[in-house]
Design a protein around this motif. Structure first.
Motif, PDB file in Angstrom:
ATOM      1  N   MET A 148     -29.375  -2.271   9.193  1.00 41.30           N
ATOM      2  CA  MET A 148     -29.927  -2.823   8.854  1.00 41.30           C
ATOM      3  C   MET A 148     -29.756  -4.351   8.289  1.00 41.30           C
ATOM      4  O   MET A 148     -30.201  -5.344   8.726  1.00 41.30           O
ATOM      5  N   ALA A 149     -28.957  -3.944   7.249  1.00 42.26           N
ATOM      6  CA  ALA A 149     -28.205  -5.632   6.820  1.00 42.26           C
ATOM      7  C   ALA A 149     -27.770  -6.235   7.856  1.00 42.26           C
ATOM      8  O   ALA A 149     -27.963  -7.765   7.505  1.00 42.26           O
ATOM      9  N   LEU A 150     -26.530  -6.231   8.049  1.00 43.63           N
ATOM     10  CA  LEU A 150     -26.090  -6.950   9.110  1.00 43.63           C
ATOM     11  C   LEU A 150     -26.715  -6.995  10.760  1.00 43.63           C
ATOM     12  O   LEU A 150     -26.394  -8.360  10.862  1.00 43.63           O
ATOM     13  N   ALA A 151     -27.670  -6.253  11.203  1.00 40.77           N
ATOM     14  CA  ALA A 151     -28.941  -6.750  12.247  1.00 40.77           C
ATOM     15  C   ALA A 151     -29.645  -7.501  11.941  1.00 40.77           C
ATOM     16  O   ALA A 151     -30.084  -7.947  13.308  1.00 40.77           O
ATOM     17  N   ARG A 152     -30.436  -7.227  10.822  1.00 41.87           N
ATOM     18  CA  ARG A 152     -31.096  -7.764  10.685  1.00 41.87           C
ATOM     19  C   ARG A 152     -31.778  -8.641   9.286  1.00 41.87           C
ATOM     20  O   ARG A 152     -32.477  -9.263   8.990  1.00 41.87           O
ATOM     21  N   GLY A 153     -30.788  -8.419   8.269  1.00 40.55           N
ATOM     22  CA  GLY A 153     -30.336  -9.685   7.306  1.00 40.55           C
ATOM     23  C   GLY A 153     -29.358 -10.109   6.621  1.00 40.55           C
ATOM     24  O   GLY A 153     -28.447 -10.454   8.017  1.00 40.55           O
ATOM     25  N   ARG A 154     -28.855  -9.789   5.603  1.00 39.01           N
ATOM     26  CA  ARG A 154     -27.522 -10.288   5.802  1.00 39.01           C
ATOM     27  C   ARG A 154     -26.823  -9.358   4.301  1.00 39.01           C
ATOM     28  O   ARG A 154     -27.641  -9.125   3.366  1.00 39.01           O
ATOM     29  N   VAL A 155     -25.855  -9.853   4.258  1.00 37.37           N
ATOM     30  CA  VAL A 155     -24.976  -8.666   3.311  1.00 37.37           C
ATOM     31  C   VAL A 155     -23.663 -10.223   2.546  1.00 37.37           C
ATOM     32  O   VAL A 155     -22.697 -11.104   3.323  1.00 37.37           O
ATOM     33  N   TRP A 156     -23.740 -10.158   1.260  1.00 40.02           N
ATOM     34  CA  TRP A 156     -22.566 -11.093   0.401  1.00 40.02           C
ATOM     35  C   TRP A 156     -21.924 -10.368  -0.131  1.00 40.02           C
ATOM     36  O   TRP A 156     -21.735  -9.514  -0.424  1.00 40.02           O
ATOM     37  N   SER A 168     -29.386  -7.787   1.541  1.00 33.65           N
ATOM     38  CA  SER A 168     -30.687  -7.681   1.737  1.00 33.65           C
ATOM     39  C   SER A 168     -31.445  -7.883   2.737  1.00 33.65           C
ATOM     40  O   SER A 168     -31.267  -8.282   3.709  1.00 33.65           O
ATOM     41  N   MET A 169     -32.618  -7.371   3.076  1.00 37.31           N
ATOM     42  CA  MET A 169     -33.490  -8.165   4.044  1.00 37.31           C
ATOM     43  C   MET A 169     -34.009  -9.161   4.027  1.00 37.31           C
ATOM     44  O   MET A 169     -35.079  -8.972   2.854  1.00 37.31           O
ATOM     45  N   PRO A 170     -34.956 -10.246   5.083  1.00 36.63           N
ATOM     46  CA  PRO A 170     -35.549 -10.859   4.922  1.00 36.63           C
ATOM     47  C   PRO A 170     -37.371 -10.294   4.857  1.00 36.63           C
ATOM     48  O   PRO A 170     -37.674  -9.353   4.927  1.00 36.63           O
ATOM     49  N   PRO A 171     -38.129 -11.410   4.465  1.00 34.47           N
ATOM     50  CA  PRO A 171     -39.239 -11.144   4.768  1.00 34.47           C
ATOM     51  C   PRO A 171     -39.904 -10.476   6.023  1.00 34.47           C
ATOM     52  O   PRO A 171     -39.688 -10.825   7.160  1.00 34.47           O
ATOM     53  N   GLY A 172     -40.681  -9.396   6.221  1.00 38.22           N
ATOM     54  CA  GLY A 172     -40.421  -8.383   7.015  1.00 38.22           C
ATOM     55  C   GLY A 172     -39.834  -7.952   7.835  1.00 38.22           C
ATOM     56  O   GLY A 172     -40.388  -6.575   8.287  1.00 38.22           O
ATOM     57  N   ALA A 173     -39.224  -7.720   7.228  1.00 45.65           N
ATOM     58  CA  ALA A 173     -37.706  -6.601   7.578  1.00 45.65           C
ATOM     59  C   ALA A 173     -37.583  -5.878   6.914  1.00 45.65           C
ATOM     60  O   ALA A 173     -36.603  -5.003   7.418  1.00 45.65           O
ATOM     61  N   TRP A 174     -38.176  -5.363   6.344  1.00 41.79           N
ATOM     62  CA  TRP A 174     -37.783  -4.359   5.331  1.00 41.79           C
ATOM     63  C   TRP A 174     -37.790  -2.827   5.774  1.00 41.79           C
ATOM     64  O   TRP A 174     -37.437  -1.743   4.975  1.00 41.79           O
ATOM     65  N   ARG A 175     -38.489  -1.922   6.466  1.00 44.43           N
ATOM     66  CA  ARG A 175     -39.131  -1.448   7.307  1.00 44.43           C
ATOM     67  C   ARG A 175     -37.672  -0.824   7.997  1.00 44.43           C
ATOM     68  O   ARG A 175     -37.248  -1.490   8.702  1.00 44.43           O
ATOM     69  N   VAL A 176     -37.224   0.495   7.936  1.00 45.66           N
ATOM     70  CA  VAL A 176     -36.136   1.393   8.190  1.00 45.66           C
ATOM     71  C   VAL A 176     -36.936   2.007   9.872  1.00 45.66           C
ATOM     72  O   VAL A 176     -37.677   2.526  10.203  1.00 45.66           O
ATOM     73  N   TYR A 227     -37.924 -11.010  -0.385  1.00 50.40           N
ATOM     74  CA  TYR A 227     -36.479 -10.607  -0.354  1.00 50.40           C
ATOM     75  C   TYR A 227     -36.700  -9.080  -0.335  1.00 50.40           C
ATOM     76  O   TYR A 227     -36.918  -8.737  -1.974  1.00 50.40           O
ATOM     77  N   TYR A 228     -35.907  -8.414   0.218  1.00 52.15           N
ATOM     78  CA  TYR A 228     -35.841  -6.669  -0.718  1.00 52.15           C
ATOM     79  C   TYR A 228     -34.646  -6.405  -0.148  1.00 52.15           C
ATOM     80  O   TYR A 228     -33.453  -7.329   0.665  1.00 52.15           O
TER      81      TYR A 228
END
Length: 223
Positions: free
Chosen positions: A79-87, A98-106, A142-143
């Motif tokens: 999820m996060a590394l593939a489609r979002g960001r991890v701090w 966290s996930m950007p807009p539109g990318a929250w569905r698993v 943002y999720y």
């Protein structure tokens, strides 16, 4: 579900700003990479060990750490590394996914992988996760998928620092941030960052899960 304030999401250009923000509390942040998954999955599992929701879904004290470590490793990788960001911090003591807009569905495959973490509680976990998805906001946002700080490093401001890059981006783009708080303590901490409870969710005999939304700060950046 979140444990201890911390968070993620931003493009590469935001990384410098995130580190600069964290410097105010002597915390150095960086985007996580695939090489960090094992360490961060362990940190998240330790952070959530006493969490009410995870205790309900993984009631065996002896196996909970291993179960939750696998659960978070799946979330990090798929999820996060593939489609979002991890701090994370340079010392890997916390992580914010966290996930950007539109990318929250698993994705279905990720759901199946996560299901292997719950053993005999799979039915309850599936029902809870399905209800969380049903109640998830549909408008752009943002999720914060997961937030965690190692137990011995909590109370030092790392969680808030890890959330800041994403919250700043929300303010710049005029978008809300959303998360699920799995304990009352965390809900109070998130309220200090501008989140408000919009619904309290219970499934069967589960502890309450607080669905929280933070509107963008329209005054951000105005001096």
């Amino acid at each position: 579900m979140n444990e201890t304030p911390v968070e993620s999401q931003a493009v590469t250009a935001d990384a410098g700003q995130a580190v600069a923000s964290a410097d105010a509390v002597d915390i150095q942040l960086r985007p996580a990479t695939a090489a960090d998954v094992r360490s961060l999955a362990t940190v998240l599992a330790e952070a959530f060990y006493e969490d009410p929701i995870f205790n309900w879904l993984m009631p065996d004290d002896a196996s909970r750490l291993a179960q939750s470590r696998r659960f978070f490793a799946i979330g990090l990788r798929h999820m996060a590394l593939a489609r979002g960001r991890v701090w994370t911090s340079n010392d890997l003591l916390g992580a914010a996914l966290s996930m950007p807009p539109g990318a929250w569905r698993v994705p279905p495959r990720t759901t199946l992988l996560q299901g292997t973490c719950f053993g005999r509680r799979l039915g309850k976990a599936g029902r809870l996760l399905a209800t969380m998805e049903y109640r998830h906001p549909r408008e752009p946002h943002y999720y914060f998928l997961d937030i965690g700080v190692a137990p011995h490093a909590q109370g030092r401001g790392l969680g808030s620092a890890l959330m800041r890059p994403t919250l700043d981006r929300c303010d710049r783009e005029g978008l809300p941030a959303y998360l699920e708080a799995s304990s009352e303590r965390n809900a109070v901490l998130y309220e200090r960052l501008g989140f408000r409870v919009i619904r309290e969710l219970r499934v069967a005999s589960s502890p309450p899960l607080r669905l929280m939304l933070r509107p963008p700060d329209s005054s951000a950046g105005i001096s």
